[in-house]
Design a protein around this motif. Sequence first.
Motif, PDB file in Angstrom:
ATOM      1  N   PHE A  52       0.746  -0.883  -0.496  1.00  0.00           N
ATOM      2  CA  PHE A  52      -0.115   0.303  -0.212  1.00  0.00           C
ATOM      3  C   PHE A  52       0.961   1.562  -0.319  1.00  0.00           C
ATOM      4  O   PHE A  52       1.523   1.120   0.839  1.00  0.00           O
ATOM      5  N   ALA A  53       0.638   2.431  -0.278  1.00  0.00           N
ATOM      6  CA  ALA A  53       0.924   3.442  -0.860  1.00  0.00           C
ATOM      7  C   ALA A  53       1.099   4.530   0.634  1.00  0.00           C
ATOM      8  O   ALA A  53       2.149   5.066   0.311  1.00  0.00           O
ATOM      9  N   SER A  54       0.356   3.899   1.155  1.00  0.00           N
ATOM     10  CA  SER A  54       0.095   4.865   2.437  1.00  0.00           C
ATOM     11  C   SER A  54      -0.348   3.781   3.921  1.00  0.00           C
ATOM     12  O   SER A  54      -0.936   2.960   3.716  1.00  0.00           O
ATOM     13  N   GLN A  55      -0.080   4.763   5.345  1.00  0.00           N
ATOM     14  CA  GLN A  55      -0.292   3.565   6.149  1.00  0.00           C
ATOM     15  C   GLN A  55      -1.533   3.681   5.950  1.00  0.00           C
ATOM     16  O   GLN A  55      -2.466   2.832   6.312  1.00  0.00           O
ATOM     17  N   TRP A  56      -2.962   5.366   5.307  1.00  0.00           N
ATOM     18  CA  TRP A  56      -4.102   5.449   5.924  1.00  0.00           C
ATOM     19  C   TRP A  56      -4.493   4.406   4.986  1.00  0.00           C
ATOM     20  O   TRP A  56      -5.910   3.339   5.047  1.00  0.00           O
ATOM     21  N   ALA A  57      -4.051   4.086   3.864  1.00  0.00           N
ATOM     22  CA  ALA A  57      -4.765   2.774   2.416  1.00  0.00           C
ATOM     23  C   ALA A  57      -4.931   2.041   3.547  1.00  0.00           C
ATOM     24  O   ALA A  57      -5.411   0.487   3.134  1.00  0.00           O
ATOM     25  N   HIS A  58      -2.884   1.327   4.087  1.00  0.00           N
ATOM     26  CA  HIS A  58      -3.061   0.046   4.273  1.00  0.00           C
ATOM     27  C   HIS A  58      -3.760  -0.374   5.524  1.00  0.00           C
ATOM     28  O   HIS A  58      -4.738  -1.419   5.652  1.00  0.00           O
ATOM     29  N   ASP A  59      -4.236   0.499   6.925  1.00  0.00           N
ATOM     30  CA  ASP A  59      -4.833   0.201   7.263  1.00  0.00           C
ATOM     31  C   ASP A  59      -6.675   0.436   7.117  1.00  0.00           C
ATOM     32  O   ASP A  59      -7.911  -0.188   7.778  1.00  0.00           O
ATOM     33  N   SER A  60      -6.944   1.174   5.981  1.00  0.00           N
ATOM     34  CA  SER A  60      -7.963   0.523   6.019  1.00  0.00           C
ATOM     35  C   SER A  60      -8.357  -0.009   5.208  1.00  0.00           C
ATOM     36  O   SER A  60      -9.788  -0.586   5.010  1.00  0.00           O
ATOM     37  N   TYR A  95     -11.924  -5.141   4.697  1.00  0.00           N
ATOM     38  CA  TYR A  95     -11.857  -6.412   3.462  1.00  0.00           C
ATOM     39  C   TYR A  95     -10.785  -7.601   4.604  1.00  0.00           C
ATOM     40  O   TYR A  95     -10.330  -7.381   5.865  1.00  0.00           O
ATOM     41  N   ASP A  96     -11.627  -9.202   4.281  1.00  0.00           N
ATOM     42  CA  ASP A  96     -10.770  -9.442   4.959  1.00  0.00           C
ATOM     43  C   ASP A  96      -9.316 -10.015   4.395  1.00  0.00           C
ATOM     44  O   ASP A  96      -8.686 -11.235   3.907  1.00  0.00           O
ATOM     45  N   LEU A  97      -7.957  -9.274   4.930  1.00  0.00           N
ATOM     46  CA  LEU A  97      -7.367  -9.550   4.685  1.00  0.00           C
ATOM     47  C   LEU A  97      -6.009 -10.066   5.834  1.00  0.00           C
ATOM     48  O   LEU A  97      -6.422  -9.455   7.457  1.00  0.00           O
ATOM     49  N   ASP A  98      -5.280 -10.802   6.030  1.00  0.00           N
ATOM     50  CA  ASP A  98      -4.171 -11.167   6.581  1.00  0.00           C
ATOM     51  C   ASP A  98      -3.321 -10.216   7.075  1.00  0.00           C
ATOM     52  O   ASP A  98      -2.481  -9.618   6.057  1.00  0.00           O
ATOM     53  N   PRO A  99      -2.691  -9.204   8.223  1.00  0.00           N
ATOM     54  CA  PRO A  99      -2.562  -8.555   8.397  1.00  0.00           C
ATOM     55  C   PRO A  99      -0.552  -8.604   8.128  1.00  0.00           C
ATOM     56  O   PRO A  99      -0.187  -7.579   7.357  1.00  0.00           O
ATOM     57  N   ALA A 100       0.054  -9.993   7.786  1.00  0.00           N
ATOM     58  CA  ALA A 100       1.217 -10.189   7.508  1.00  0.00           C
ATOM     59  C   ALA A 100       0.968 -10.605   5.705  1.00  0.00           C
ATOM     60  O   ALA A 100       1.946 -10.275   5.112  1.00  0.00           O
ATOM     61  N   ARG A 101       0.267 -10.200   5.072  1.00  0.00           N
ATOM     62  CA  ARG A 101       0.177  -9.693   3.736  1.00  0.00           C
ATOM     63  C   ARG A 101       0.153  -8.755   2.751  1.00  0.00           C
ATOM     64  O   ARG A 101      -0.447  -8.359   1.612  1.00  0.00           O
ATOM     65  N   ALA A 102       0.403  -7.302   3.855  1.00  0.00           N
ATOM     66  CA  ALA A 102       0.127  -6.368   3.748  1.00  0.00           C
ATOM     67  C   ALA A 102       1.222  -5.175   3.944  1.00  0.00           C
ATOM     68  O   ALA A 102       1.453  -5.310   5.528  1.00  0.00           O
ATOM     69  N   ARG A 103       1.710  -4.802   3.437  1.00  0.00           N
ATOM     70  CA  ARG A 103       2.834  -3.699   3.445  1.00  0.00           C
ATOM     71  C   ARG A 103       2.442  -2.834   3.360  1.00  0.00           C
ATOM     72  O   ARG A 103       1.855  -2.379   2.642  1.00  0.00           O
ATOM     73  N   VAL A 104       3.431  -1.307   3.673  1.00  0.00           N
ATOM     74  CA  VAL A 104       3.454   0.151   3.500  1.00  0.00           C
ATOM     75  C   VAL A 104       4.792   0.210   2.624  1.00  0.00           C
ATOM     76  O   VAL A 104       5.904  -0.237   2.668  1.00  0.00           O
ATOM     77  N   ASP A 105       4.800   0.762   1.252  1.00  0.00           N
ATOM     78  CA  ASP A 105       5.505   1.122   0.373  1.00  0.00           C
ATOM     79  C   ASP A 105       5.466   2.356  -0.065  1.00  0.00           C
ATOM     80  O   ASP A 105       4.611   2.704  -1.394  1.00  0.00           O
ATOM     81  N   LEU A 106       5.859   3.220   0.224  1.00  0.00           N
ATOM     82  CA  LEU A 106       5.545   4.690  -0.159  1.00  0.00           C
ATOM     83  C   LEU A 106       6.372   4.478  -2.191  1.00  0.00           C
ATOM     84  O   LEU A 106       7.106   4.457  -2.164  1.00  0.00           O
ATOM     85  N   PHE A 107       5.175   5.616  -2.742  1.00  0.00           N
ATOM     86  CA  PHE A 107       5.672   6.145  -4.324  1.00  0.00           C
ATOM     87  C   PHE A 107       6.373   7.158  -4.098  1.00  0.00           C
ATOM     88  O   PHE A 107       6.991   7.195  -2.846  1.00  0.00           O
ATOM     89  N   GLY A 108       7.177   7.576  -5.285  1.00  0.00           N
ATOM     90  CA  GLY A 108       8.382   8.313  -5.951  1.00  0.00           C
ATOM     91  C   GLY A 108       7.825   9.451  -6.110  1.00  0.00           C
ATOM     92  O   GLY A 108       6.830   9.913  -6.916  1.00  0.00           O
ATOM     93  N   ALA A 109       8.766   9.731  -5.841  1.00  0.00           N
ATOM     94  CA  ALA A 109       8.543  11.840  -7.243  1.00  0.00           C
ATOM     95  C   ALA A 109       8.134  11.462  -8.769  1.00  0.00           C
ATOM     96  O   ALA A 109      10.002  10.577  -9.353  1.00  0.00           O
ATOM     97  N   ASN A 110       7.472  11.870  -8.832  1.00  0.00           N
ATOM     98  CA  ASN A 110       7.747  11.400 -10.524  1.00  0.00           C
ATOM     99  C   ASN A 110       8.459  12.430 -11.707  1.00  0.00           C
ATOM    100  O   ASN A 110       7.933  13.527 -12.446  1.00  0.00           O
ATOM    101  N   LEU A 111       9.932  11.937 -11.406  1.00  0.00           N
ATOM    102  CA  LEU A 111      10.908  13.163 -11.745  1.00  0.00           C
ATOM    103  C   LEU A 111      11.842  12.174 -12.907  1.00  0.00           C
ATOM    104  O   LEU A 111      12.216  11.477 -12.242  1.00  0.00           O
ATOM    105  N   ASP A 112      12.326  12.503 -13.597  1.00  0.00           N
ATOM    106  CA  ASP A 112      13.675  12.246 -14.537  1.00  0.00           C
ATOM    107  C   ASP A 112      14.651  11.668 -14.191  1.00  0.00           C
ATOM    108  O   ASP A 112      15.866  11.479 -14.361  1.00  0.00           O
ATOM    109  N   VAL A 113      15.476  13.129 -14.165  1.00  0.00           N
ATOM    110  CA  VAL A 113      16.638  13.884 -13.242  1.00  0.00           C
ATOM    111  C   VAL A 113      16.761  14.251 -11.625  1.00  0.00           C
ATOM    112  O   VAL A 113      15.318  14.796 -11.623  1.00  0.00           O
TER     113      VAL A 113
END
Length: 356
Positions: free
Chosen positions: A130-138, A143-161
Amino acid sequence: MPWYSFKEISARFDDVVLINTPAMDKVVERLAALQRYGFSVRQRRLLSAIYGRIINRRLAEIKPDIVLSIGASHKLIRIDPKWRLLHVSDGLFMTMVNYYEKFGRFRQAVLRTGHNDLQQFMCKVDLTLFASQWAHDSALTHYDLDPARARVDLFGANLDVDPGFRERQLDGPLTILFVGYDWERKGGDLVLATWRLLREATGDAELHIVGCKPAVAANIDGVTVHGRLRKSDPRDYAKLTHLYDRASMFFMPSRAEAFGMVFCEAAAYGIPSVAAITGGVPSVVIDNETGLLLDLGADARAYADRILDLWSDKVRFRAMSLAARRRFETHLNWNAWGEGVERGINDILSGVISPR
């Protein structure tokens, strides 16, 4: 698949095959306007069946070690469960429906179908990033999700340089930058009202608006409306870079924001961000560390007071600017996101995460 995420994945793995569905995607895009009437084509069983046939046929040809889905749950509802699957999301169906006002017109039948189909899909997913803690927690709430199958991994800046870090100009006017295409949802009126107070207090505060051309901001001394600047256009990109270089603070108090990629871009330049506490924003902007976060109901005076308080303390401002840049270097870039994806894939294939 979004370009920057595809670019990162392609750089990390030798054999990456992208499954495109352009014809079906055009149909979905054309029918998206029906959302205003409470109808959502993405939640139609016929559509998921067609996508399922196309994608399962391609997967049978490719025989992948793993399937990586980035925001494509509606295409993979009917995916053959034999494939190992890592899903990336900034918010699952019910998270978004309960959050964004534009989905408020969805009929009950659409909501039921969307929710049930997503639950069916998630039962096939080995791991979701999930891109944020909010998306993860929600997601864990809806949904009936196993917490072990859910992690937070933030997106990055859309910059070429990578622009690198530059000290902000502290002896010139307080310069506010707003970048957003949806003036109302991104809190544009609040930005303008706050700027008026900043202008009154400083005498020379500037506001630069990128991404839209709000009529209420036209022909105001101290406010420059740049409209849409395309990164694919060298002249537009140079202009946007110049605006980031000159900005004292980035200000976008969105009324609703699942993530906020522009906050990552501001951090890349070492610009403190000012925003509202909503959606995934608190995962991107850390209050009193990399920027300023205020309650969603905060008014222009509250924003102006906190901005002026920060601007008057040059030592604190410099520290926040450096912290914003460090946040970009450690978390808010696509390489950091790619590390999380690679770690997730390795955990799935090595058995650390057991098969569904």
